[in-house]
Write a protein that holds these residues in place. Structure first.
Motif, short mmCIF file in Angstrom:
data_model
loop_
_atom_site.label_atom_id
_atom_site.label_comp_id
_atom_site.label_asym_id
_atom_site.label_seq_id
_atom_site.Cartn_x
_atom_site.Cartn_y
_atom_site.Cartn_z
N GLY A 173 88.11 6.56 106.68
CA GLY A 173 87.09 5.25 106.94
C GLY A 173 86.78 5.38 108.66
O GLY A 173 86.95 6.65 109.16
N PRO A 174 86.26 4.29 109.22
CA PRO A 174 86.15 4.38 110.47
C PRO A 174 87.17 4.95 111.49
O PRO A 174 88.41 4.63 111.33
N GLU A 175 86.78 5.89 112.37
CA GLU A 175 87.67 6.58 113.20
C GLU A 175 88.72 7.36 112.28
O GLU A 175 89.76 7.91 113.06
N ARG A 176 88.53 7.90 111.18
CA ARG A 176 89.57 8.45 110.58
C ARG A 176 88.61 9.12 109.42
O ARG A 176 88.72 8.54 108.33
N HIS A 177 88.12 10.40 109.75
CA HIS A 177 87.33 10.98 108.74
C HIS A 177 87.68 12.47 109.02
O HIS A 177 86.68 13.24 109.64
N TYR A 178 88.78 13.01 108.96
CA TYR A 178 89.22 14.38 109.15
C TYR A 178 88.32 15.29 108.48
O TYR A 178 87.91 16.33 108.96
N LEU A 180 85.02 15.30 107.55
CA LEU A 180 83.92 15.23 108.25
C LEU A 180 84.00 16.06 109.57
O LEU A 180 82.99 16.76 110.00
N ASN A 181 84.94 15.55 110.10
CA ASN A 181 85.06 16.39 111.65
C ASN A 181 85.24 17.93 111.29
O ASN A 181 84.90 19.02 112.06
N GLN A 182 86.15 18.30 109.99
CA GLN A 182 86.23 19.58 109.79
C GLN A 182 85.16 20.29 109.53
O GLN A 182 84.73 21.55 109.92
N VAL A 183 84.26 19.52 108.73
CA VAL A 183 82.78 20.21 108.48
C VAL A 183 81.96 20.52 109.68
O VAL A 183 81.18 21.44 109.95
N VAL A 238 82.79 18.79 100.53
CA VAL A 238 82.35 19.47 101.64
C VAL A 238 80.82 19.61 101.58
O VAL A 238 80.19 19.59 102.92
N ALA A 239 80.31 20.09 100.54
CA ALA A 239 78.78 20.52 100.45
C ALA A 239 78.09 19.37 100.67
O ALA A 239 76.97 19.41 101.51
N TRP A 240 78.32 18.30 100.29
CA TRP A 240 77.69 16.89 100.56
C TRP A 240 77.76 16.56 101.77
O TRP A 240 76.57 16.15 102.50
N LEU A 241 78.89 16.67 102.44
CA LEU A 241 78.76 16.24 103.86
C LEU A 241 77.96 17.13 104.79
O LEU A 241 77.18 16.78 105.62
N ALA A 242 78.06 18.40 104.43
CA ALA A 242 77.43 19.51 105.06
C ALA A 242 75.84 19.03 105.25
O ALA A 242 74.95 19.37 106.03
N ASP A 243 75.42 18.81 104.08
CA ASP A 243 73.95 18.57 103.54
C ASP A 243 73.56 17.27 104.43
O ASP A 243 72.43 17.36 104.85
N GLN A 244 74.40 16.27 104.43
CA GLN A 244 74.03 15.05 105.37
C GLN A 244 73.75 15.42 106.66
O GLN A 244 73.25 14.59 107.31
N ALA A 293 79.38 6.94 99.02
CA ALA A 293 79.24 5.56 99.42
C ALA A 293 79.91 5.09 100.54
O ALA A 293 79.52 4.66 101.59
N GLY A 294 81.30 5.80 100.55
CA GLY A 294 82.07 5.59 101.89
C GLY A 294 81.69 6.32 103.33
O GLY A 294 81.52 5.66 104.20
N TYR A 295 81.23 7.72 102.77
CA TYR A 295 80.74 8.36 103.98
C TYR A 295 79.39 7.74 104.39
O TYR A 295 78.86 7.78 105.68
N ARG A 296 78.37 7.46 103.54
CA ARG A 296 77.15 6.81 103.89
C ARG A 296 77.33 5.63 104.91
O ARG A 296 76.54 5.18 105.86
N ALA A 297 78.32 4.64 104.56
CA ALA A 297 78.69 3.73 105.45
C ALA A 297 79.19 3.92 106.81
O ALA A 297 78.64 3.47 108.01
N LEU A 298 79.93 5.05 106.99
CA LEU A 298 80.18 5.70 108.17
C LEU A 298 79.05 6.12 108.92
O LEU A 298 78.76 6.00 110.14
N PHE A 299 78.19 6.94 108.40
CA PHE A 299 77.05 7.40 109.04
C PHE A 299 76.41 6.01 109.35
O PHE A 299 75.45 6.30 110.50
#
Length: 303
Positions: A173-178, A180-183, A238-244, A293-299
Motif C-alpha cells: 500500500g502507500p509507502e509500502r511497495h517493496y 515495485l521498489n525491487q522492480v 513483476v512483468a506488469w509492474l515493469a510495463d507500467q 487495482a491496488g498498484y494503479r491507485a498507488l501510481f
C-alpha cells in the motif's frame, strides 16, 4: 461502508505500525475514541498528534504498561509486529505479548478482540487453494509461534463476546511497495524465483475488514483468511509492474535469493489463499480486488 454508529465508542490498538496507525486514523475520523500502545517514541508522538487520546510507550510483553492505561475500551485490536531477533522476537511479540494483553483485558468488559496473524501459518505448496480448514501442523517455525499466539485467544474466548483472527496475506500500500521498489531498482535482475503465487492484500482493505469486524455483532468468532481476489504468479506481477513504469520485465536469479529462500528452493510456497469465508461472514469485499487495482491507485497517488 461501515456504519459509524455501529462502531464501539472506544478501541485500544496494540502495535501502531503500518496497519495500526492507519486503523487509528480511520477510527478517529469516524468519531471513535482510540488508545494505543507502541514501543516506538516517534510513533507515540505522531499518535498523539493525530488525536489518539491515550498513548502508552512500552514493550508489549512487559506488564508494566497495565498500570498506565486508565480508560475503558469496548474492543481490542492486536496488530503488533515482531520485535526482531528471529524466533526470540516472534515469541516476545506474538506469544508473550498476546498473553500480556489477555491478562490486562481480563475482567475489563472487552466485547470484541481482533488479532492480525499471517497466512505464513500455512505450509501448503504445489499451487493448491488454501482455506481456513487447511492443516497447519507443518507450519514453519515462525508460523508455529503465530499459531501459539492464535491459540491463546481461543483459550481465552470466554472473556469476550466475539473474537476474530485475521490471517493476512502479503501487505502492500502507500509507502509500502517493496515489490515495485525491487522492480525499479532491479537493473534487469531480481533475486529469487517468479514461479510461485503471490497472495496480497492492500493496507486499506485490511483497515476496512478490521473496521467491519469492530462493527459486526453477528459473525461467528474464529479464524479468517484476509487476501484479495487476484492471486498471481510473482513473475506475472513483476512483468506488469515493469510495463507500467516503461521497463522490460526483469529476469529472476534463484542463486541470488536470500538464505531463507534458498532453504525453500529459492522461492516461497506456491498456494492460493481463499478469502470466501470472510466475505460470507462479514459481507467484506476488497476495494482493490487484485494487484493491478491496488498498484494503479498507488501510481495515481504519485508513487
Amino acid at each position: 461502508m461501515t456504519d459509524a454508529k455501529a462502531l464501539p465508542q472506544a478501541v485500544m490498538i496494540f502495535g501502531c505500525g503500518y496497519i495500526g496507525t492507519a486503523l487509528a486514523e480511520h477510527l478517529l475520523r469516524a468519531g471513535v475514541r482510540v488508545g494505543a500502545l507502541t514501543r516506538n517514541p516517534e510513533k507515540a508522538a505522531r499518535l498523539r498528534t493525530i488525536g489518539v487520546s491515550e498513548v502508552v510507550e512500552g514493550e508489549l510483553d512487559d506488564s508494566a504498561w497495565h498500570q498506565q492505561l486508565h480508560c475503558d475500551y469496548a474492543a481490542v485490536v492486536n496488530c503488533v509486529s515482531s520485535a526482531g531477533g528471529g524466533l526470540a522476537g516472534y515469541q516476545k511479540s506474538y506469544v508473550d505479548g498476546q498473553q500480556a494483553i489477555l491478562d490486562w483485558a481480563h475482567g475489563r468488559g472487552i466485547r470484541t478482540y481482533i488479532y492480525t496473524s499471517s497466512t505464513s501459518v500455512y505450509p501448503q505448496d504445489g499451487g493448491v487453494a488454501v482455506d481456513e480448514s487447511a492443516d497447519t501442523s507443518g507450519a514453519p517455525e515462525t508460523g508455529q509461534v503465530l499459531l501459539k499466539s492464535e491459540q491463546l485467544i481461543a483459550a481465552a474466548a470466554a472473556q469476550f463476546e466475539r473474537w476474530y483472527v485475521f490471517r493476512l496475506a502479503g501487505i502492500y500500500g502507500p509507502e509500502r511497495h517493496y515489490l515495485l521498489n525491487q522492480v525499479q531498482e532491479s537493473q534487469g535482475v531480481i533475486p529469487g524465483r517468479g514461479d510461485y503465487t503471490l497472495n496480497l492484500i492492500h493496507r486499506d482493505d485490511i483497515v476496512g475488514a478490521l473496521t467491519g469486524a469492530l462493527a459486526q455483532s453477528a459473525a461467528e468468532s474464529g479464524v479468517y483468511n484476509l487476501a484479495d481476489d487476484g492471486a498471481a504468479h510473482k513473475a506475472q506481477v513483476v512483468a506488469w509492474l515493469a510495463d507500467q513504469i516503461g521497463e522490460p520485465a526483469p529476469r529472476f536469479n534463484p542463486e541470488a535469493s536470500s538464505p531463507r529462500l534458498q532453504r525453500r528452493g529459492g522461492r516461497m510456497p506456491d498456494r492460493r489463499i481463499v478469502n470466501a469465508q470472510i466475505k460470507a461472514a462479514f459481507g467484506w469485499s476488497p476495494r482493490y480486488p487484485d494487484f493491478r487495482a491496488g498498484y494503479r491507485a498507488l501510481f495515481e497517488e504519485g508513487v
